[in-house]
Design an enzyme around this catalytic site. Structure first.
Site, PDB file in Angstrom:
ATOM      1  N   GLU A 115       0.888  -1.080   0.072  1.00 31.53           N
ATOM      2  CA  GLU A 115      -0.015   0.090   0.184  1.00 31.53           C
ATOM      3  C   GLU A 115       0.844   1.080  -0.133  1.00 31.53           C
ATOM      4  O   GLU A 115       1.932   1.332   0.440  1.00 31.53           O
ATOM      5  CB  GLU A 115      -0.874  -0.229   1.115  1.00 31.53           C
ATOM      6  CG  GLU A 115      -1.954  -0.897   1.187  1.00 31.53           C
ATOM      7  CD  GLU A 115      -2.638  -1.270   2.586  1.00 31.53           C
ATOM      8  OE1 GLU A 115      -2.289  -0.082   3.492  1.00 31.53           O
ATOM      9  OE2 GLU A 115      -3.539  -1.996   2.856  1.00 31.53           O
ATOM     10  N   ASP A 119       1.166  10.280   3.913  1.00 27.68           N
ATOM     11  CA  ASP A 119       1.675  11.286   4.816  1.00 27.68           C
ATOM     12  C   ASP A 119       0.902  12.225   5.391  1.00 27.68           C
ATOM     13  O   ASP A 119       0.642  13.222   4.670  1.00 27.68           O
ATOM     14  CB  ASP A 119       3.021  11.979   4.046  1.00 27.68           C
ATOM     15  CG  ASP A 119       4.189  12.387   4.871  1.00 27.68           C
ATOM     16  OD1 ASP A 119       4.082  11.995   5.967  1.00 27.68           O
ATOM     17  OD2 ASP A 119       4.908  13.198   4.348  1.00 27.68           O
ATOM     18  N   TYR A 227      -7.158   2.491   6.048  1.00 28.30           N
ATOM     19  CA  TYR A 227      -6.102   1.360   5.823  1.00 28.30           C
ATOM     20  C   TYR A 227      -6.254   0.105   6.580  1.00 28.30           C
ATOM     21  O   TYR A 227      -5.423  -0.649   6.442  1.00 28.30           O
ATOM     22  CB  TYR A 227      -4.882   1.635   5.093  1.00 28.30           C
ATOM     23  CG  TYR A 227      -4.237   2.813   6.267  1.00 28.30           C
ATOM     24  CD1 TYR A 227      -3.914   2.241   7.449  1.00 28.30           C
ATOM     25  CD2 TYR A 227      -3.874   3.931   5.862  1.00 28.30           C
ATOM     26  CE1 TYR A 227      -3.174   2.986   8.496  1.00 28.30           C
ATOM     27  CE2 TYR A 227      -3.265   4.814   6.761  1.00 28.30           C
ATOM     28  CZ  TYR A 227      -3.164   4.412   7.995  1.00 28.30           C
ATOM     29  OH  TYR A 227      -2.322   5.178   8.895  1.00 28.30           O
ATOM     30  N   LYS A 314      10.672   3.573   3.394  1.00 29.97           N
ATOM     31  CA  LYS A 314      10.387   5.149   3.158  1.00 29.97           C
ATOM     32  C   LYS A 314      11.140   5.553   2.005  1.00 29.97           C
ATOM     33  O   LYS A 314      12.488   5.138   1.814  1.00 29.97           O
ATOM     34  CB  LYS A 314      11.078   5.763   4.215  1.00 29.97           C
ATOM     35  CG  LYS A 314       9.939   5.642   5.567  1.00 29.97           C
ATOM     36  CD  LYS A 314       9.523   6.975   6.195  1.00 29.97           C
ATOM     37  CE  LYS A 314       9.471   6.959   7.483  1.00 29.97           C
ATOM     38  NZ  LYS A 314       9.351   8.375   8.256  1.00 29.97           N
ATOM     39  N   CYS A 408      17.316  47.621   7.237  1.00 31.63           N
ATOM     40  CA  CYS A 408      16.340  47.196   6.251  1.00 31.63           C
ATOM     41  C   CYS A 408      16.709  47.615   4.926  1.00 31.63           C
ATOM     42  O   CYS A 408      17.394  48.600   4.766  1.00 31.63           O
ATOM     43  CB  CYS A 408      15.267  47.959   6.628  1.00 31.63           C
ATOM     44  SG  CYS A 408      13.697  47.553   5.408  1.00 31.63           S
ATOM     45  N   CYS A 426      11.724  44.852  10.446  1.00 34.07           N
ATOM     46  CA  CYS A 426      12.062  46.271  10.183  1.00 34.07           C
ATOM     47  C   CYS A 426      10.943  47.004  10.910  1.00 34.07           C
ATOM     48  O   CYS A 426       9.553  46.851  10.729  1.00 34.07           O
ATOM     49  CB  CYS A 426      12.164  46.677   8.701  1.00 34.07           C
ATOM     50  SG  CYS A 426      11.822  48.372   8.568  1.00 34.07           S
ATOM     51  N   CYS A 432       8.355  52.753   5.722  1.00 28.55           N
ATOM     52  CA  CYS A 432       9.284  51.821   4.912  1.00 28.55           C
ATOM     53  C   CYS A 432       8.091  51.247   3.710  1.00 28.55           C
ATOM     54  O   CYS A 432       7.266  50.780   3.787  1.00 28.55           O
ATOM     55  CB  CYS A 432       9.611  50.613   5.683  1.00 28.55           C
ATOM     56  SG  CYS A 432      10.308  49.191   4.769  1.00 28.55           S
TER      57      CYS A 432
HETATM   58  S1  IVH Z   1      -0.784   0.393   8.774  1.00 26.88           S
HETATM   59  C1  IVH Z   1      -0.013  -1.834  12.588  1.00 26.88           C
HETATM   60  N1  IVH Z   1      -1.021   1.519   6.431  1.00 26.88           N
HETATM   61  O1  IVH Z   1       2.508   5.072   8.810  1.00 26.88           O
HETATM   62  C2  IVH Z   1      -0.110  -1.062  11.387  1.00 26.88           C
HETATM   63  N2  IVH Z   1       0.042   2.674   8.037  1.00 26.88           N
HETATM   64  O2  IVH Z   1       4.479   3.986  11.370  1.00 26.88           O
HETATM   65  C3  IVH Z   1      -0.848  -0.089  11.312  1.00 26.88           C
HETATM   66  N3  IVH Z   1       0.752   5.115   7.624  1.00 26.88           N
HETATM   67  O3  IVH Z   1       1.227   5.736  12.236  1.00 26.88           O
HETATM   68  C4  IVH Z   1      -0.613   0.973  10.135  1.00 26.88           C
HETATM   69  N4  IVH Z   1      -0.052   4.712   5.486  1.00 26.88           N
HETATM   70  O4  IVH Z   1       0.269   6.825  10.175  1.00 26.88           O
HETATM   71  C5  IVH Z   1      -0.612   1.631   7.590  1.00 26.88           C
HETATM   72  N5  IVH Z   1      -1.294   2.294   4.238  1.00 26.88           N
HETATM   73  C6  IVH Z   1      -0.739   2.575   5.346  1.00 26.88           C
HETATM   74  C7  IVH Z   1      -0.429   3.717   6.046  1.00 26.88           C
HETATM   75  C8  IVH Z   1       0.198   3.619   7.173  1.00 26.88           C
HETATM   76  C9  IVH Z   1       0.469   5.654   6.245  1.00 26.88           C
HETATM   77  C10 IVH Z   1       1.298   5.602   8.767  1.00 26.88           C
HETATM   78  C11 IVH Z   1       0.480   5.537   9.918  1.00 26.88           C
HETATM   79  C12 IVH Z   1       1.287   4.852  10.947  1.00 26.88           C
HETATM   80  C13 IVH Z   1       2.799   5.094  10.270  1.00 26.88           C
HETATM   81  C14 IVH Z   1       3.613   3.782  10.468  1.00 26.88           C
END
Ligand code: IVH
Length: 669
Positions: A115, A119, A227, A314, A408, A426, A432
């Site tokens: 997945e 962010d 998710y 990441k 300035c 300033c 100004c």
């Molecule tokens: S699953 C136990 N799926 O990433 C698993 N997390 O540190 C629960 N996040 O705090 C998380 N996209 O805020 C999952 N497709 C995704 C996600 C996702 C973003 C974030 C979430 C979590 C952090 C993982």
């Protein structure tokens, strides 16, 4: 490394990480990239493992971060909200796969689900019998903020589920995000209001969820992707299938997920999204890989902090190196100085970058940036390019560090920096040129006085000496305007008509238009309602100002400072003379149900905005006040009422009513 060195390094890292945690989670103002943070955390984890004698239960490695804002009611998570183990390294993904195969045995057949890693800010939603019961932020993983009122304004989160087949009680987790277009719009509005823009959509979202005013949340239009389902009786064993059916119940689940039979297919997914992510309308910072089968997830279990059945990969923020050619200093309408880097043009995440903000003197000093340096530039899915460091190996011998500006650049006044503020400014606000022009532009903006004139006209009026402050606009003559280039009878009278029309603008917008530092459109509205006339506001002291909800020390000081200034006093008296509105209009009375009754409204409401409720009270003859006293008749309480307010309500024994009670009161004959 010997024990002594390790001990020193461990405490340095702990101190740094505590500070960065605070910058990120409390202030929403991170100073370093996620990557740098994770690298420091990893180094600390390794040292702590190597030297267990330095164990500390409060080490930054012992927690998942904390986003709590103590003004919200706290709620405990039924299942702890763990974070995910993360890596920037494909090799470590192979390790993850091997570890799983070793635990489960080589003959087990299973799928991974890939997945996007959205962010934003994570939330937990609890549903009972198909209805949203509450929404809670992650907090410290065990206890979070109850932000139900705010979450309910997000249109993509279902309040009532469709269809059948969902468990009676279950939890849905996901991410609240802000799409690029909404982020841009919101930042443009913040700038217009004289507020600092947010650095990226993620900060904007976490700031938004903590808002005490749910209409602010609604206006910013956050979105949510869900998710992860948690319940003892899920319909399927497969996570993938559960999310598919959850979509039918009304949840917006991830659209770009994929089932992968093996780690090779996971790599293909990663490669694809590493490039394609630049074309998404929102930010992702990586990929999440999950075991599809719930049964196998349970078999694998979790370590203290994160599940063994999932990991995140990441993306490294995209980074380029380019030459710093020069630095300009811009002067904003409130006098704030912003250093801006002029760069050798370079391609980054799909756009050409030539300029980047250097924010303030502190950052220039910390990064030791010099003219002629080659600097690292990052966008990392984020929209505003940011200089994150200097490539020291490329530093030319003659690269010179430069003195931060002392005067300035526009008017030569010596710059000042208040102890509590990071920016220089300033102080010559009335003489100004960019500050004057900036103040006039702010004054005539659509959300303020809505006078139909562009930047060029303001410049021409200023250069000709006709308009030296906002009040001068109301004393312009047709003859004067006609002397300006490009103006004819028709356009000159259009401008005058527009200026005349602006005299009808309500007090709250006039107050915003004055351009008092930190008084954006929302605060202006609050102040106008609380004080009713400019004269009461001008004579209000510090204590009276901060007793108004949403007004803190910084805003109060700025208001007092503004009205103390002789030139500002003069401007206001000329604006009064011109006929602008300096008091709120009394609402048209539609009934007298609330005659003689005083209300205090506080918290976040599900069906009405606070302003709508205030209007209903006034239209029915009642009075709104901002602080609780023995004269208050009703305390209309939403969610997240602050504890100090509640204490006063109890002290004075005031009748507390809910939104529904209020509607009932209103409809009783
Ligand atoms: S699953 C136990 N799926 O990433 C698993 N997390 O540190 C629960 N996040 O705090 C998380 N996209 O805020 C999952 N497709 C995704 C996600 C996702 C973003 C974030 C979430 C979590 C952090 C993982």
């Amino acid at each position: 490394m010997d024990k002594n060195q390790a001990s020193k390094q461990i405490s340095t890292l702990r101190e740094e990480l505590h500070r960065h945690n605070y910058q990120y989670y409390v202030l929403s103002q991170p100073e370093i990239s996620d990557y740098e943070f994770d690298m420091k955390l990893k180094e600390l984890q390794q040292l702590e493992a190597q030297f267990p004698e330095f164990f500390d239960e409060n080490s930054p490695t012992m927690r998942v971060g904390d986003d709590r804002n103590l003004k919200f009611e706290q709620a405990e998570h039924k299942y702890p909200m763990l974070s995910l183990g993360n890596t920037y390294n494909l090799g470590e993904l192979t390790d993850f796969d091997n570890r799983i195969r070793k635990i489960l045995g080589p003959e087990r057949v299973f799928n991974y689900v890939c997945e996007l890693k959205y962010d934003g800010a994570s939330v937990s939603l609890v549903y009972h019998c198909g209805k949203l019961l509450r929404a809670v932020t992650r907090g410290d993983g065990t206890v979070g903020d109850n932000v139900t009122g705010n979450i309910k304004t997000i249109k993509s989160i279902p309040l009532q589920l469709f269809g059948t087949g969902f468990p009676d009680v279950f939890e849905m987790r996901g991410e609240v995000i802000l799409k690029h277009q909404d982020f841009k719009r919101m930042n443009a509005e913040r700038l217009e209001d004289g507020e600092q823009p947010f650095a990226n959509p993620r900060n904007a979202v976490s700031g938004t969820l903590k808002s005490q005013n749910s209409s602010v949340v609604a206006a910013r239009k956050p979105d949510a992707v869900l998710y992860f389902l948690l319940s003892e009786n899920l319909p399927f064993d497969s996570h993938f299938e559960n999310l598919q059916i959850a979509r039918k119940w009304g949840f917006k689940t991830p659209e770009n997920s994929k089932l992968a039979k093996n780690i090779k297919e996971v790599f293909e997914y990663i490669n694809y999204w590493d490039k394609e992510r630049n074309n998404l309308p929102f930010d992702i910072d990586g990929i999440v890989i999950k075991m599809d089968s719930k049964q196998l997830q349970d078999e694998l279990g979790a370590t203290g902090k994160s599940p063994r059945w999932a990991i995140s990969y990441k993306f490294k923020a995209e980074q380029v190196v380019t030459e710093l050619l020069s630095v300009d200093f811009q002067v904003g309408r409130t006098g704030v100085i912003t250093p801006v880097a002029n760069l050798a043009p370079v391609q980054l995440a799909g756009t050409t970058v030539k300029r980047a903000s250097l924010h303030n003197a502190e950052i220039i000093k910390t990064l030791d940036i010099r003219i002629g340096d080659f600097v690292f530039l990052e966008k990392g899915g984020e929209i505003i390019p940011k200089i994150t460091g200097v490539e020291l190996s490329k530093r030319p011998k003659n690269a010179h560090s430069f003195e931060y500006l002392k005067k300035c650049p526009e008017c030569g006044t010596v710059l000042v920096r208040n102890e509590t503020e990071i920016q220089h400014y300033c102080p010559n606000s009335h003489n100004c040129p960019p500050q004057i022009k900036g103040k006039i532009e702010h004054f005539i903006a659509r959300k303020a006085m809505n006078i139909n004139a562009g930047e060029a006209t303001i410049k021409a009026l200023f250069d000709a000496g006709f308009v030296k402050n906002i009040a001068d606009l109301y004393f312009l003559s047709q003859q004067q305007i006609l002397t300006l280039e490009g103006f004819k009878q028709k356009s000159a009278s259009n401008l005058l008509v527009s200026i005349e029309e602006s005299k009808k603008v309500p007090f709250e917008r006039v107050l915003f238009a004055l351009g008092i530092r930190f008084v954006g459109s929302t605060v202006a509205k609050t102040l106008a309602t609380a004080f009713e006339t400019i004269d009461t506001l001008i004579s209000a002291d510090f204590v009276q100002l901060i007793s108004v909800e949403e007004v803190g020390d910084k805003i109060a000081e700025s208001i007092i400072e503004h009205f103390k200034n002789e030139e500002n006093k003069e401007i206001i008296s000329r604006l009064k003379q011109a006929g602008l509105r300096f008091s709120i209009e009394k609402k048209e009375i539609k009934g007298n149900k609330f005659e003689g009754l005083t209300f205090v409204i506080s918290g976040v409401f599900a069906q009405h905005s606070r302003d709508e409720l205030k209007n209903l009270i006034e239209e029915n003859g009642g009075k709104n006040v901002s602080s609780v006293s023995k004269n208050t008749n009703y305390f209309l309480a939403g969610e997240n009422v602050g504890p100090s307010k509640m204490a006063k309500v109890t002290e004075f024994n005031i009748k507390v009513i809910s939104e529904n009670d209020f509607i009932k009161l209103l409809s009783q004959s």
